[in-house]
Structures are given as C-alpha cells and as structure tokens.
Motif scaffolding. Structure first.
Motif, PDB file in Angstrom:
ATOM      1  N   SER B  92       9.333  21.454  56.840  1.00  0.00           N
ATOM      2  CA  SER B  92       8.625  22.708  56.544  1.00  0.00           C
ATOM      3  C   SER B  92       9.106  23.299  55.226  1.00  0.00           C
ATOM      4  O   SER B  92       8.344  23.935  54.517  1.00  0.00           O
ATOM      5  CB  SER B  92       8.771  23.704  57.690  1.00  0.00           C
ATOM      6  OG  SER B  92      10.051  24.260  57.701  1.00  0.00           O
ATOM      7  N   TYR B 100      -1.163  23.147  51.474  1.00  0.00           N
ATOM      8  CA  TYR B 100      -1.566  22.300  52.579  1.00  0.00           C
ATOM      9  C   TYR B 100      -2.103  23.173  53.695  1.00  0.00           C
ATOM     10  O   TYR B 100      -1.542  24.218  54.023  1.00  0.00           O
ATOM     11  CB  TYR B 100      -0.367  21.486  53.092  1.00  0.00           C
ATOM     12  CG  TYR B 100      -0.659  20.685  54.333  1.00  0.00           C
ATOM     13  CD1 TYR B 100      -1.508  19.590  54.274  1.00  0.00           C
ATOM     14  CD2 TYR B 100      -0.095  21.026  55.557  1.00  0.00           C
ATOM     15  CE1 TYR B 100      -1.792  18.862  55.409  1.00  0.00           C
ATOM     16  CE2 TYR B 100      -0.380  20.306  56.693  1.00  0.00           C
ATOM     17  CZ  TYR B 100      -1.225  19.230  56.616  1.00  0.00           C
ATOM     18  OH  TYR B 100      -1.508  18.519  57.750  1.00  0.00           O
ATOM     19  N   SER B 102      -3.443  22.720  57.736  1.00  0.00           N
ATOM     20  CA  SER B 102      -3.373  21.695  58.779  1.00  0.00           C
ATOM     21  C   SER B 102      -4.753  21.228  59.226  1.00  0.00           C
ATOM     22  O   SER B 102      -4.875  20.193  59.853  1.00  0.00           O
ATOM     23  CB  SER B 102      -2.572  22.212  59.970  1.00  0.00           C
ATOM     24  OG  SER B 102      -3.108  23.432  60.412  1.00  0.00           O
ATOM     25  N   ALA B 315      -0.246  30.731  60.420  1.00  0.00           N
ATOM     26  CA  ALA B 315      -0.002  29.302  60.543  1.00  0.00           C
ATOM     27  C   ALA B 315      -0.853  28.673  61.629  1.00  0.00           C
ATOM     28  O   ALA B 315      -1.330  27.556  61.481  1.00  0.00           O
ATOM     29  CB  ALA B 315       1.472  29.055  60.827  1.00  0.00           C
ATOM     30  N   ASN B 316      -1.048  29.393  62.732  1.00  0.00           N
ATOM     31  CA  ASN B 316      -1.719  28.771  63.858  1.00  0.00           C
ATOM     32  C   ASN B 316      -3.208  29.074  63.901  1.00  0.00           C
ATOM     33  O   ASN B 316      -4.027  28.194  64.143  1.00  0.00           O
ATOM     34  CB  ASN B 316      -1.044  29.209  65.159  1.00  0.00           C
ATOM     35  CG  ASN B 316      -1.395  28.292  66.297  1.00  0.00           C
ATOM     36  OD1 ASN B 316      -1.419  27.081  66.123  1.00  0.00           O
ATOM     37  ND2 ASN B 316      -1.702  28.860  67.430  1.00  0.00           N
ATOM     38  N   THR B 321      -0.768  26.455  56.662  1.00  0.00           N
ATOM     39  CA  THR B 321       0.562  25.955  56.979  1.00  0.00           C
ATOM     40  C   THR B 321       1.582  26.253  55.894  1.00  0.00           C
ATOM     41  O   THR B 321       2.680  26.731  56.174  1.00  0.00           O
ATOM     42  CB  THR B 321       0.486  24.437  57.211  1.00  0.00           C
ATOM     43  OG1 THR B 321      -0.620  24.179  58.062  1.00  0.00           O
ATOM     44  CG2 THR B 321       1.748  23.923  57.834  1.00  0.00           C
ATOM     45  N   GLY B 324       2.503  29.893  55.605  1.00  0.00           N
ATOM     46  CA  GLY B 324       3.351  30.248  56.739  1.00  0.00           C
ATOM     47  C   GLY B 324       4.773  29.758  56.538  1.00  0.00           C
ATOM     48  O   GLY B 324       5.739  30.483  56.807  1.00  0.00           O
ATOM     49  N   ALA B 325       4.903  28.515  56.039  1.00  0.00           N
ATOM     50  CA  ALA B 325       6.238  27.961  55.814  1.00  0.00           C
ATOM     51  C   ALA B 325       6.990  28.788  54.785  1.00  0.00           C
ATOM     52  O   ALA B 325       8.181  29.064  54.954  1.00  0.00           O
ATOM     53  CB  ALA B 325       6.123  26.509  55.359  1.00  0.00           C
TER      54      ALA B 325
END
Lengths: 314, 353
Positions: B92, B100, B102, B315-316, B321, B324-325
C-alpha cells in the motif's frame, strides 16, 4: 490465621497479595454500579424476548411479568421465544415451509474461524515467544518492536492491499484466508504476552534438565509450558474477545459460505427496508454473546492472574 | 543460552549455496523489481511471492545449518506476519505513489501527486483536515472517558468482597458485545420517538428530545457508547496492576500514617503506571481507527466524520485505492509519531523516577 473460612474463599476465590478485604457493603455498592453498567446489555437481552410492536412501544415495556399486579400493565410485555426461532428459520410470507436463514452456518463459521485462528496464533506465537526469550537473536528488541508495530497500525492501512492480495490469490471468501489474517492479527499480542511469561520463569530447572541431557524440545514441553498455562489462558481470552467481534476484515474478506455472525448481523439489520427488527437483532446478539461470556467467566481467574504476571515485571 | 556454533563457513556473496541468504535477497530484489515494471501486476505478484519464499527458505536453511534455534522458532511467526501484515503494508505504501483505482485496469506512476492532493488540494485538504480534527477530538474524549471510568471501576473491584467474581463479569460484558449490535442498540436507546433516553427526558421536560440533531449531542452519544464498551478493557489492565501491589507496602504506609493521596502516588501509582500506559497506548490506537460506531450512529453527519470512515468511503465505496493509501500513510505517520511520543514520555518518567 483463619484460613479458608470467609465466604469468597469457600466460593473458590484466591487471595491476591495487594487485595484488601471488604464486606457485603462493598458487594451492595459494586452490585448497584455493575448493574447500571450492565443495563444496556440487560435491555438487549430483554428486547430479545419482545415482539416488534412491544419493542417500539411507548412507554417502554421493561418487565416480563406484572409481579402479581405490582407493575402497571403499560410497562409489562409478554415474553416470547419467537425471535430465537426466527434467527434460524424464517417463515415464508406466502406460507409454506419455513426457510433457513443460514445463521446456523454463520455461528459455525464464527466459532470455527475465531477458535482456529486464536489457537493457531497461540501455537505459533508461543514458539516465537520462547525463541525470543531463550535464544535471543541479533537485534532481538528491534524484531519485537517491529512485531508490536504491526499491531499499532490501523487495520484500515493494510486492508486495501489485503483485499487486492486476496483477489489475486483467490483467498477472498475462503476459510484459509480469513483464518491466516486473524492469526496474524493475534500474533503480536500473543508473542509479547507469552515472552514476558517465559522471561519470568526461573532458568535453574531448565539448565539442570539440559545438563541431564534433555533435548530443547523436551525442556519446552515438560518444563516451560506447564508453568505458563495461566498465561496461555489469558492470552486466549483476550484474543478470542477481539477476534470474535472483528467486523471490518470479516465484512470485506468473507464470502457467503464463510460469513461470520457480526457481518450477517449487520446485513440482517440493514435488509428488508422495514427498519430494524429489534427483537431479532437482540436475539442474535444474545446468542452470540453466550459462548464468549462463558469462556471468559471460566477463565476469569487466569485472566487476572495472567495479566498481572505477564505485564508487571519488577 | 544461545549456542551459536558456526559449523558451516559463511559463503561469499556470489557463491551459490542453499543457505546464502544475501545472494537470495539480492536476486529476489532484482527479479521482483524487474517483474513489477515489465510484467502485468498479477504475474509480478506471484513472482515477488516466489522470491520472498526463496529468501525465507535461504534463511531457514541458514538457521538450521548454524543451529540458530531462535531463528527457527521465530520463523513461522515472522512468515505469517510478513505475508499478512508487513507485505500488504509495503504494497500500500507503493500504491500511494501510483494512480490506481481497484475497479480499473490502468496503473500509472505519479510520484508524490497523491500526497500533495491529499494535503494541499483546495477541495480535499480542508475536508481531510476537518476529518482529522474530528478524529483527534474523538481520540481525546473517548480515551479520557475510558481511562477515568476504567480506573474508577478498577478501584471498586480492587478489594475482595463476596460475589466479586459475578459482578466483575457483568462489567466485562460490554467489551464482548459485537460493535454492530452495540451501535445499533445505542441508536435504539437514543431514538427520538421510541428511545429510552428521550422517553426519560420527556418525563421531565415534556418535550421531544433529539440527541443527534446537533454536533455536541452526536459527539456525546458516540463518545458515551464507545467509552461504555471499552472502559472494561482499561479496568482489567488497571485492576491487574492494583492487585499486584504487595500488601506489606500498604501496611508499612499505615504504620507511618501516610496520607491517602501520598500513598496512592508513592505506592500504588508506580505499580499501575506501566499498565496505564499500555491501556492508554492501545486505546489511542483503537480510537484513531474509530469508524463503526460513527457509521452506525450518525453515518458521519453533524460533524462526526472521522478520518477512518472517510478512508473506508474513499477506498471501498469510491475505489480510489491510491488516494486512500496516501491518506492512510499520512494518518499512520501521525499515529507513529504519537505512539513514540507516548513511549518517550513513559520511558523518561521511568528513568526519572
């Protein structure tokens, strides 16, 4: 002087060194505070015996009986077990055979996943703790700190790559994946706790056994392990409580077959569009509480002794 | 105890031997980095995994040949932690430098763009900042409440009295509740129309009481539920410390007629300091992660959005992604600084005492 005569010693209590004694007055005081503290849980348990209309009634219905007319009927509900049966099977709206809700499966999953992963962490972690304690590596403290750091990190930081990793390897929705994840989740605490137990043990017996030609394996199983049983119990309970109720990993990484109760519970709450079925949710939670409640209760003495022994080292 | 007997000579860096872990690391690094740039992500993943396994195998063979029993005993734990915790973390960290999502196939190196976006973007930075202040507020309030309540409960249970065991398990029960059920049931108790809280307040005021309609009420509701659930954890640790104080110290203090306050600071406190610190540390880390109660009680409304819940959304739900990371690494940095500050203060106190 008067040994094993007081009531709590008859009930099987052990006296700890720094504990002063108090009488029934303290029991009364602590009892009132404890009951107030327990009240929200008690209300959940009471709600599990109510039908939806009674759960939402105003004024709230507290009592299952009117105590021979002492309590006004407005506060009395008629207890029913319907919620408990509908946890496991749901009557079809169109009539016919009741449909299985799958909660038997979810309970099995929860028990299986939590117990296997906590026990696995206990085995791997105890071995590692013994290694860290008896055969220190170069930079031992650094390894231990890095291990603790993984526990310090918010779960949310690792969850994105774990989801990706599980997707690629096909582990998502499998028992293996979630069990390995929970094992890693429990390991740092297990290692730290068990290491401090092994550190406390006297080395004399072990050295004597080694001089007599016992192998390292035999020393570990016959001499060290029996002395840290309390610590194993304490570590097991802490791990179990945390794993049992873990929600975020379970939500994102379990499939239909491996779903655990907290996830299924949240879906039972959200689904249907008719609002929360309070009685049903309360019944699920009450059932879900029972195993971990009794495990904690029976290991309680070890829990307290274990924490003391494990973390206060002077 | 460590019987280190080097029976096997240390191999040169480029000597091909099963226990030459230096070579294994070198080869593993080169192959993994090359595969990450040259191959599709899935193939790169498997190759990196194989390389990690190779390095691990080299370490185990090395430990076995040299009788490093410590290494062998520790190996399974390190392997599990590496696969399930450390590797995802590094991944991560890597992702935070890429663009990126997901739900899309493309991946593009963007350097520090995600971090600058999170920290300085005119739209996102204020939102992140607000979420972070909310989180800090929750951390301070919940941890303070838990420490105080847990400490008082522990004082109450630090004496032997009849039925203590049965009352103690009642107080421990909230900790065992599933957070989903606890959250949903607190929303039931707080409900303005059929909730218990508003019912009792209506008995006195005669008006409908809505706890969650302003920020103070919403925060109080969440803090109360969280403190109620996790005070038993603090209690258990403090109780363990209180129980471990040797009785003769108190007896000596009684002979010397030491005041209660003095007795607490000079006898009791040193015994519970380590455990208090541990409780403080664990609860602070947990409080930073607080999302579930917020989701269940307010859904982030009324200024109760926390950084952790924001992260879950990004993120979800929005599949961002990389962003969020980046947020999680900024957050991680703050948590690590804070925990080290705690440990520093704790250690300095111990040395000073």
């Amino acid at each position: 002087m008067s040994k094993a005569t007081s009531i709590w010693e008859k009930l099987g209590f052990r006296k700890a060194s720094g504990v002063s004694e108090a009488g029934w007055g303290q029991t009364l005081f602590a009892g009132i505070i404890s009951l107030i503290y327990f009240l929200p849980v008690l209300l959940i348990i009471i709600t599990s015996f109510k039908l939806q209309t009674e759960a939402l009634s105003i004024p709230p219905k507290f009592m299952p009986t009117n105590l021979f007319g002492l309590i006004p009927d407005a506060y009395v509900f008629s207890p029913t077990l319907e919620n408990y049966t509908s946890v496991f099977s749901r009557a079809m709206t169109s009539g016919g055979v009741a449909e299985n809700t799958g909660f038997d499966r979810y309970f099995f999953n929860s028990i299986m996943i939590a117990s296997v992963s906590v026990l696995l962490a206990l085995v791997i972690g105890t071995l590692a703790a013994f290694g860290f304690s008896r055969y220190p590596l170069k930079g031992n403290d650094t390894y231990l700190f890095v291990i603790l750091t993984t526990r310090m990190l918010p779960a949310i930081v690792v969850i994105i790559p774990i989801i990706l990793m599980f997707r690629v390897t096909g582990l998502s929705g499998s028992y293996l994946g979630i069990i390995m994840l929970y094992t890693a989740f429990n390991l740092p605490f297990t290692i730290w706790m068990m290491k401090s137990f092994f550190d406390e043990l006297s080395l004399d017996v072990e050295d004597a056994a080694r001089l007599d030609g016992s192998s390292g394996l035999k020393v570990f199983f016959k001499i060290c392990l029996p002395q840290v049983l309390a610590g194993l119990a304490a570590t097991f309970v802490f791990g179990l409580i945390l794993t049992w109720n873990e929600f975020l990993f379970a939500l994102l990484l379990t499939g239909i077959d491996t779903r655990t109760v907290p996830v299924a519970m949240s879906q039972a709450v959200a689904g249907g569009g008719i609002g929360v079925l309070w009685g049903l949710l309360a019944a699920i939670e009450t059932l879900f509480l029972i195993p971990v409640f009794f495990v904690t209760f029976f290991l309680q003495d070890h829990l307290l002794r274990g924490v003391t022994f494990g973390t206060v080292k002077r | 105890m460590s019987a280190i007997t080097p029976t096997t000579p240390v191999p040169g860096l480029f000597e091909i031997q099963a226990h030459n872990w230096k070579l294994a690391i070198l080869v593993g690094l080169i192959v993994s980095v090359l595969s990450m740039f040259a191959l599709p992500p899935e193939a790169a993943f498997w190759i990196t995994g194989a390389m990690a396994a190779m390095v691990a195998a080299a370490f185990v063979v090395n430990a076995y040949r040299r009788h490093y029993y410590g290494g062998l005993l520790v190996a399974p734990a390190i392997a599990v932690l590496f696969v399930m915790n450390i590797f995802p973390l590094l991944w991560s960290l890597g992702l935070s430098f890429f663009a990126y999502q997901s739900n899309q196939q493309t991946i593009r190196f963007v350097g520090l763009t995600n971090y600058t976006k999170v920290l300085t973007d005119s739209l996102k930075a204020p939102e992140n900042w607000a979420n972070l202040t909310n989180t800090a507020m929750f951390v301070v309030l919940t941890v303070t409440a838990q420490m105080i309540v847990g400490f008082l409960l522990a004082l109450m249970f630090a004496k032997q009295f009849p039925l203590r065991k049965y009352l103690l398990i009642l107080v421990l029960t909230p900790m065992m509740l599933s957070v989903v059920a606890a959250g949903v049931f607190f929303s039931y108790y707080y409900d303005p129309t059929f909730g218990l809280l508003s019912y009792f307040i209506r008995l006195f005021t005669g008006e409908q009481f809505i706890l969650m309609d302003n920020k103070a009420g919403a925060v109080a509701g969440i803090v109360f539920a969280d403190a109620w659930m996790w005070s038993p954890f603090v209690m258990l640790l403090v109780l363990a410390g209180l129980v471990s104080v040797p009785k003769y110290l108190y007896e000596a203090a009684a002979i010397d007629r030491v005041s209660g306050w003095r007795r607490f600071w000079s006898i009791t406190f040193p015994y519970i300091r380590g455990l208090l610190m541990l409780a403080l540390l664990f609860r602070t880390i947990e409080a930073f992660k607080m999302a579930d109660l917020v989701i269940l009680l307010t859904k982030g409304g009324n200024g109760t959005m926390t950084i952790s819940y924001h992260l879950i959304r990004i993120a979800n739900e929005q599949n961002k992604t990389s962003e969020g990371a980046a947020i999680s690494y900024v957050m991680l940095f703050i948590v690590i600084v804070l925990t080290n500050l705690y440990l520093y203060i704790a250690n300095r106190r111990t040395e000073g005492a």
